[in-house]
Design an enzyme around this catalytic site. Sequence first.
Site, PDB file in Angstrom:
ATOM      1  N   THR A  72      42.402  57.325  47.948  1.00 14.44           N
ATOM      2  CA  THR A  72      43.029  58.490  47.311  1.00 14.44           C
ATOM      3  C   THR A  72      44.227  58.969  48.117  1.00 14.44           C
ATOM      4  O   THR A  72      45.287  59.273  47.557  1.00 14.44           O
ATOM      5  CB  THR A  72      41.983  59.632  47.199  1.00 14.44           C
ATOM      6  OG1 THR A  72      40.891  59.157  46.397  1.00 14.44           O
ATOM      7  CG2 THR A  72      42.579  60.874  46.566  1.00 14.44           C
ATOM      8  N   GLU A  82      55.793  55.066  34.043  1.00 17.24           N
ATOM      9  CA  GLU A  82      55.531  53.876  34.862  1.00 17.24           C
ATOM     10  C   GLU A  82      55.326  52.667  33.971  1.00 17.24           C
ATOM     11  O   GLU A  82      55.116  52.806  32.752  1.00 17.24           O
ATOM     12  CB  GLU A  82      54.266  54.094  35.723  1.00 17.24           C
ATOM     13  CG  GLU A  82      54.496  55.060  36.866  1.00 17.24           C
ATOM     14  CD  GLU A  82      53.262  55.223  37.754  1.00 17.24           C
ATOM     15  OE1 GLU A  82      52.145  54.920  37.300  1.00 17.24           O
ATOM     16  OE2 GLU A  82      53.428  55.667  38.903  1.00 17.24           O
ATOM     17  N   ALA A 133      26.584  55.462  54.945  1.00 18.22           N
ATOM     18  CA  ALA A 133      25.361  55.175  54.175  1.00 18.22           C
ATOM     19  C   ALA A 133      25.014  53.700  54.315  1.00 18.22           C
ATOM     20  O   ALA A 133      25.879  52.836  54.153  1.00 18.22           O
ATOM     21  CB  ALA A 133      25.566  55.530  52.715  1.00 18.22           C
ATOM     22  N   HIS A 136      48.841  43.503  44.468  1.00 14.01           N
ATOM     23  CA  HIS A 136      50.229  43.965  44.405  1.00 14.01           C
ATOM     24  C   HIS A 136      51.090  42.833  44.948  1.00 14.01           C
ATOM     25  O   HIS A 136      50.776  42.270  46.000  1.00 14.01           O
ATOM     26  CB  HIS A 136      50.400  45.234  45.251  1.00 14.01           C
ATOM     27  CG  HIS A 136      51.654  45.957  44.909  1.00 14.01           C
ATOM     28  ND1 HIS A 136      52.873  45.556  45.370  1.00 14.01           N
ATOM     29  CD2 HIS A 136      51.893  47.034  44.125  1.00 14.01           C
ATOM     30  CE1 HIS A 136      53.803  46.363  44.887  1.00 14.01           C
ATOM     31  NE2 HIS A 136      53.231  47.262  44.126  1.00 14.01           N
ATOM     32  N   ARG A 194      54.332  41.906  37.200  1.00 15.86           N
ATOM     33  CA  ARG A 194      53.635  41.878  38.484  1.00 15.86           C
ATOM     34  C   ARG A 194      52.756  40.639  38.707  1.00 15.86           C
ATOM     35  O   ARG A 194      52.825  40.001  39.749  1.00 15.86           O
ATOM     36  CB  ARG A 194      52.712  43.106  38.487  1.00 15.86           C
ATOM     37  CG  ARG A 194      52.532  43.756  39.788  1.00 15.86           C
ATOM     38  CD  ARG A 194      51.501  44.846  39.596  1.00 15.86           C
ATOM     39  NE  ARG A 194      52.077  46.127  39.953  1.00 15.86           N
ATOM     40  CZ  ARG A 194      51.345  47.193  40.228  1.00 15.86           C
ATOM     41  NH1 ARG A 194      50.036  47.144  40.177  1.00 15.86           N
ATOM     42  NH2 ARG A 194      51.914  48.320  40.546  1.00 15.86           N
ATOM     43  N   HIS A 232      44.700  45.205  45.856  1.00 19.96           N
ATOM     44  CA  HIS A 232      45.141  46.580  45.622  1.00 19.96           C
ATOM     45  C   HIS A 232      44.062  47.433  44.945  1.00 19.96           C
ATOM     46  O   HIS A 232      43.853  48.578  45.307  1.00 19.96           O
ATOM     47  CB  HIS A 232      46.382  46.491  44.723  1.00 19.96           C
ATOM     48  CG  HIS A 232      47.043  47.785  44.418  1.00 19.96           C
ATOM     49  ND1 HIS A 232      47.283  48.737  45.362  1.00 19.96           N
ATOM     50  CD2 HIS A 232      47.519  48.282  43.254  1.00 19.96           C
ATOM     51  CE1 HIS A 232      47.894  49.767  44.803  1.00 19.96           C
ATOM     52  NE2 HIS A 232      48.033  49.529  43.522  1.00 19.96           N
ATOM     53  N   ARG A 258      44.273  47.017  35.210  1.00 17.69           N
ATOM     54  CA  ARG A 258      44.350  48.481  35.217  1.00 17.69           C
ATOM     55  C   ARG A 258      45.751  48.944  34.833  1.00 17.69           C
ATOM     56  O   ARG A 258      46.742  48.439  35.347  1.00 17.69           O
ATOM     57  CB  ARG A 258      44.022  48.970  36.618  1.00 17.69           C
ATOM     58  CG  ARG A 258      44.247  50.448  36.846  1.00 17.69           C
ATOM     59  CD  ARG A 258      44.057  50.796  38.297  1.00 17.69           C
ATOM     60  NE  ARG A 258      45.148  50.307  39.114  1.00 17.69           N
ATOM     61  CZ  ARG A 258      45.912  51.083  39.892  1.00 17.69           C
ATOM     62  NH1 ARG A 258      45.702  52.373  39.951  1.00 17.69           N
ATOM     63  NH2 ARG A 258      46.877  50.566  40.613  1.00 17.69           N
ATOM     64  N   SER A 305      43.599  55.329  37.454  1.00 20.36           N
ATOM     65  CA  SER A 305      42.400  55.313  38.294  1.00 20.36           C
ATOM     66  C   SER A 305      42.078  56.669  38.913  1.00 20.36           C
ATOM     67  O   SER A 305      40.900  57.055  38.970  1.00 20.36           O
ATOM     68  CB  SER A 305      42.494  54.237  39.377  1.00 20.36           C
ATOM     69  OG  SER A 305      43.797  54.112  39.845  1.00 20.36           O
TER      70      SER A 305
HETATM   71  C1  LIG Z   1      48.377  52.087  48.246  1.00 24.21           C
HETATM   72  C2  LIG Z   1      47.665  52.564  47.012  1.00 24.21           C
HETATM   73  C3  LIG Z   1      48.385  53.204  46.004  1.00 24.21           C
HETATM   74  C4  LIG Z   1      47.720  53.666  44.852  1.00 24.21           C
HETATM   75  N1  LIG Z   1      48.439  54.353  43.896  1.00 24.21           N
HETATM   76  C5  LIG Z   1      47.770  54.892  42.840  1.00 24.21           C
HETATM   77  C6  LIG Z   1      48.449  55.751  41.916  1.00 24.21           C
HETATM   78  O1  LIG Z   1      49.630  56.050  42.050  1.00 24.21           O
HETATM   79  N2  LIG Z   1      47.714  56.251  40.871  1.00 24.21           N
HETATM   80  C7  LIG Z   1      46.391  55.968  40.673  1.00 24.21           C
HETATM   81  O2  LIG Z   1      45.792  56.463  39.706  1.00 24.21           O
HETATM   82  N3  LIG Z   1      45.732  55.186  41.551  1.00 24.21           N
HETATM   83  C8  LIG Z   1      46.383  54.652  42.625  1.00 24.21           C
HETATM   84  N4  LIG Z   1      45.695  53.876  43.522  1.00 24.21           N
HETATM   85  C9  LIG Z   1      44.240  53.686  43.316  1.00 24.21           C
HETATM   86  C10 LIG Z   1      43.504  54.988  43.635  1.00 24.21           C
HETATM   87  O3  LIG Z   1      44.082  55.568  44.785  1.00 24.21           O
HETATM   88  C11 LIG Z   1      42.014  54.744  43.893  1.00 24.21           C
HETATM   89  O4  LIG Z   1      41.460  53.991  42.859  1.00 24.21           O
HETATM   90  C12 LIG Z   1      41.241  56.073  43.974  1.00 24.21           C
HETATM   91  O5  LIG Z   1      41.863  56.929  44.888  1.00 24.21           O
HETATM   92  C13 LIG Z   1      39.803  55.812  44.388  1.00 24.21           C
HETATM   93  O6  LIG Z   1      39.187  57.055  44.691  1.00 24.21           O
HETATM   94  P1  LIG Z   1      37.660  57.092  45.096  1.00 24.21           P
HETATM   95  O7  LIG Z   1      37.318  58.508  45.312  1.00 24.21           O
HETATM   96  O8  LIG Z   1      36.888  56.291  44.134  1.00 24.21           O
HETATM   97  O9  LIG Z   1      37.615  56.286  46.485  1.00 24.21           O
HETATM   98  P2  LIG Z   1      38.370  56.546  47.865  1.00 24.21           P
HETATM   99  O10 LIG Z   1      39.463  57.523  47.759  1.00 24.21           O
HETATM  100  O11 LIG Z   1      38.706  55.199  48.409  1.00 24.21           O
HETATM  101  O12 LIG Z   1      37.246  57.214  48.769  1.00 24.21           O
HETATM  102  C14 LIG Z   1      36.110  56.472  49.179  1.00 24.21           C
HETATM  103  C15 LIG Z   1      35.266  57.364  50.058  1.00 24.21           C
HETATM  104  O13 LIG Z   1      34.007  56.757  50.281  1.00 24.21           O
HETATM  105  C16 LIG Z   1      33.679  56.814  51.661  1.00 24.21           C
HETATM  106  N5  LIG Z   1      32.757  55.708  51.926  1.00 24.21           N
HETATM  107  C17 LIG Z   1      32.879  54.396  51.633  1.00 24.21           C
HETATM  108  N6  LIG Z   1      31.777  53.725  52.005  1.00 24.21           N
HETATM  109  C18 LIG Z   1      30.934  54.628  52.556  1.00 24.21           C
HETATM  110  C19 LIG Z   1      29.634  54.560  53.145  1.00 24.21           C
HETATM  111  N7  LIG Z   1      28.967  53.410  53.241  1.00 24.21           N
HETATM  112  N8  LIG Z   1      29.086  55.701  53.609  1.00 24.21           N
HETATM  113  C20 LIG Z   1      29.728  56.887  53.551  1.00 24.21           C
HETATM  114  N9  LIG Z   1      30.962  57.006  53.003  1.00 24.21           N
HETATM  115  C21 LIG Z   1      31.546  55.901  52.508  1.00 24.21           C
HETATM  116  C22 LIG Z   1      35.015  56.720  52.361  1.00 24.21           C
HETATM  117  O14 LIG Z   1      34.918  57.192  53.679  1.00 24.21           O
HETATM  118  C23 LIG Z   1      35.850  57.611  51.451  1.00 24.21           C
HETATM  119  O15 LIG Z   1      35.625  58.957  51.772  1.00 24.21           O
HETATM  120  C24 LIG Z   1      46.329  53.427  44.692  1.00 24.21           C
HETATM  121  C25 LIG Z   1      45.619  52.798  45.701  1.00 24.21           C
HETATM  122  C26 LIG Z   1      46.264  52.370  46.862  1.00 24.21           C
HETATM  123  C27 LIG Z   1      45.459  51.710  47.939  1.00 24.21           C
END
Ligand SMILES: Cc1cc2nc3c(=O)[nH]c(=O)nc-3n(C[C@H](O)[C@H](O)[C@H](O)COP(=O)(O)OP(=O)(O)OC[C@H]3O[C@@H](n4cnc5c(N)ncnc54)[C@H](O)[C@@H]3O)c2cc1C
Length: 542
Positions: free
Chosen positions: A48, A128, A169, A250, A296, A357, A392, A397
């Site tokens: 995120t 986009e 976890a 990417h 892409r 990515h 996607r 996301s």
């Molecule tokens: C460079 C980049 C650019 C992006 N740009 C975009 C964009 O512009 N727009 C868009 O919609 N999406 C974008 N994405 C995708 C998007 O950012 C992610 O899909 C989204 O943020 C995922 O959120 P999440 O809360 O599911 O996971 P994350 O934000 O990855 O959070 C995961 C959490 O789980 C915790 N965790 C993991 N395993 C464990 C464990 N075993 N025990 C305890 N904690 C754990 C981590 O510490 C973290 O806190 C991008 C991704 C990247 C990498």
Amino acid sequence: MSKNTKIHECDVLVIGSGAAGLSLAISLAKDDRKIIVLSKAQIGAGSTNYAQGGIAAVYNTEDDHDSVAEHVRDTLIAGAGICDESAVEFTLKNAHDSIAWLIEQGVPFDEKEEAYTKEQSPYHLHREGGHSHRRIFHAADHTGHTIQETLNKVALANPNIEILTNYHAIDLITTRKLGIAGNRVLGAYVYNNNDDCVETIKAKFTALCTGGASKVYQYTCNPEVSSGDGIAMAWRAGCRVANMEFNQFHPTTLYNQNDRNFLLTEALRGEGALLKRPNGTRFMPDYDERGELAPRDIVARAIDHEMKKLGVDCMFLDISHKSPEFITKHFPTIYERCLKIGLDITKQPIPIVPAAHFTCGGVMVDNHGRTDIDNLYAIGEVSYTGLHGANRLASNSLLECVVYGHAAAKDIIARLPLVSNIPDLPTWDESQVTNADEEVIIQHNWHELRLTMWDYVGIVRTDKRLERALHRINLLKDEVQEFYSNFRVSKNLLELRNLLQVAELIVKCSMNRKNSVGLHYNIDHLEAPTDKKPTILSPFEK
Ligand SMILES: Cc1cc2nc3c(=O)[nH]c(=O)nc-3n(C[C@H](O)[C@H](O)[C@H](O)COP(=O)(O)OP(=O)(O)OC[C@H]3O[C@@H](n4cnc5c(N)ncnc54)[C@H](O)[C@@H]3O)c2cc1C
């Protein structure tokens, strides 16, 4: 016995503190509900925080004359016919309320500088690739960071939320594992990395919000935490997973062996940057008449093909033919970032590799975020909702995290009064294990796995490559399982165990798909699919 057998108790255990975890936790943390949020690193260390572009939503149909129906159509096209249409409609219909909620929490989305009518919203929207309208809410080019920071503040100020950082976890505790009838989740065993001990968390409901699994590949632009832990834990506990063959790469990230791969925006190619071999010759015209401006996935495949053909570690992206003023004005962040590693992009080509990515597949859930296990939810990139299909659509996301975070919160709030207290649980047993004698085994296997996945299960696949990968993964899994059974857990061991599990699921889904579609490209099966079915794996059908 374990050094410490501390037992925590809560109504809802949220594993992960990204957009998904915090949207869920904040929505739940009212009245007298007690929520524990775990993060295996610092609170904002997930993907995120790195999202640049923004979050897609039709907030006001007067903005660019947009409609939810058109957002649905764009998403279905990107998903190449493999999306679950009901999940797409559900998500995109709820997009307006999710944006309104984020604004209410204090997310400062950029506003319009130009004049607008009173029927329109004040927000400045980007367009986009793949979107037919301007509908991307953003905060400059650091939207994810801004959302994460805002939600961190709200969560940290809420007395109903306890955030445990550096808590990893390990596995879910379920009635099935305890030999009790049914399959209901009762909490989790967690490794407290601050005190190097394993603790128990009892929870009436548990939500996996652990993000994606891109770290399974040698090159990734994801942060360290993206090791697919939630997918592996859910699988071990008895959940089905789907569409793990669809991994988004990417095409251009900075190649730097000592650092995470930094994303190089497609705008560079849009502004004339050329892709070159190490000898300085262009190769994109050999693959597509649109050259560097091809889509892409075509660019990523061409780079991959050239790297494999020449046996080199990277290709190059060259914008040095443009004036230094142009480059520093349009790409200040990239210019500064490259300068930090001694690379002046106004004079030199940039070494690049494609990088993993986004994980389109994951733990199967319904529209409430419910998994196959009673009282267990999966939200965000860890889950498979059906929204993304075979590819996607950009900026969908973050939206998925918030929409499903809210849907799950609503469902849990309704069900909580009906759930009985959790019985006493056995604490983690360390009586049979000792301290690891050789950490080098973990490091070695870790590198081997990520390279195997990159070489054999990456952008271009073949049946033989997949078979080779599965063979290697099985050998590594046996070694690591033996290690896990004999030695005390560590962060690296836990992640490697999960990465191996996720790698196996990616390979098996890829083997099951006998066609090429979206992000899955197998030279031995180039034909398009004849149906829209997702690839589903069940832990009970080995
Ligand atoms: C460079 C980049 C650019 C992006 N740009 C975009 C964009 O512009 N727009 C868009 O919609 N999406 C974008 N994405 C995708 C998007 O950012 C992610 O899909 C989204 O943020 C995922 O959120 P999440 O809360 O599911 O996971 P994350 O934000 O990855 O959070 C995961 C959490 O789980 C915790 N965790 C993991 N395993 C464990 C464990 N075993 N025990 C305890 N904690 C754990 C981590 O510490 C973290 O806190 C991008 C991704 C990247 C990498």
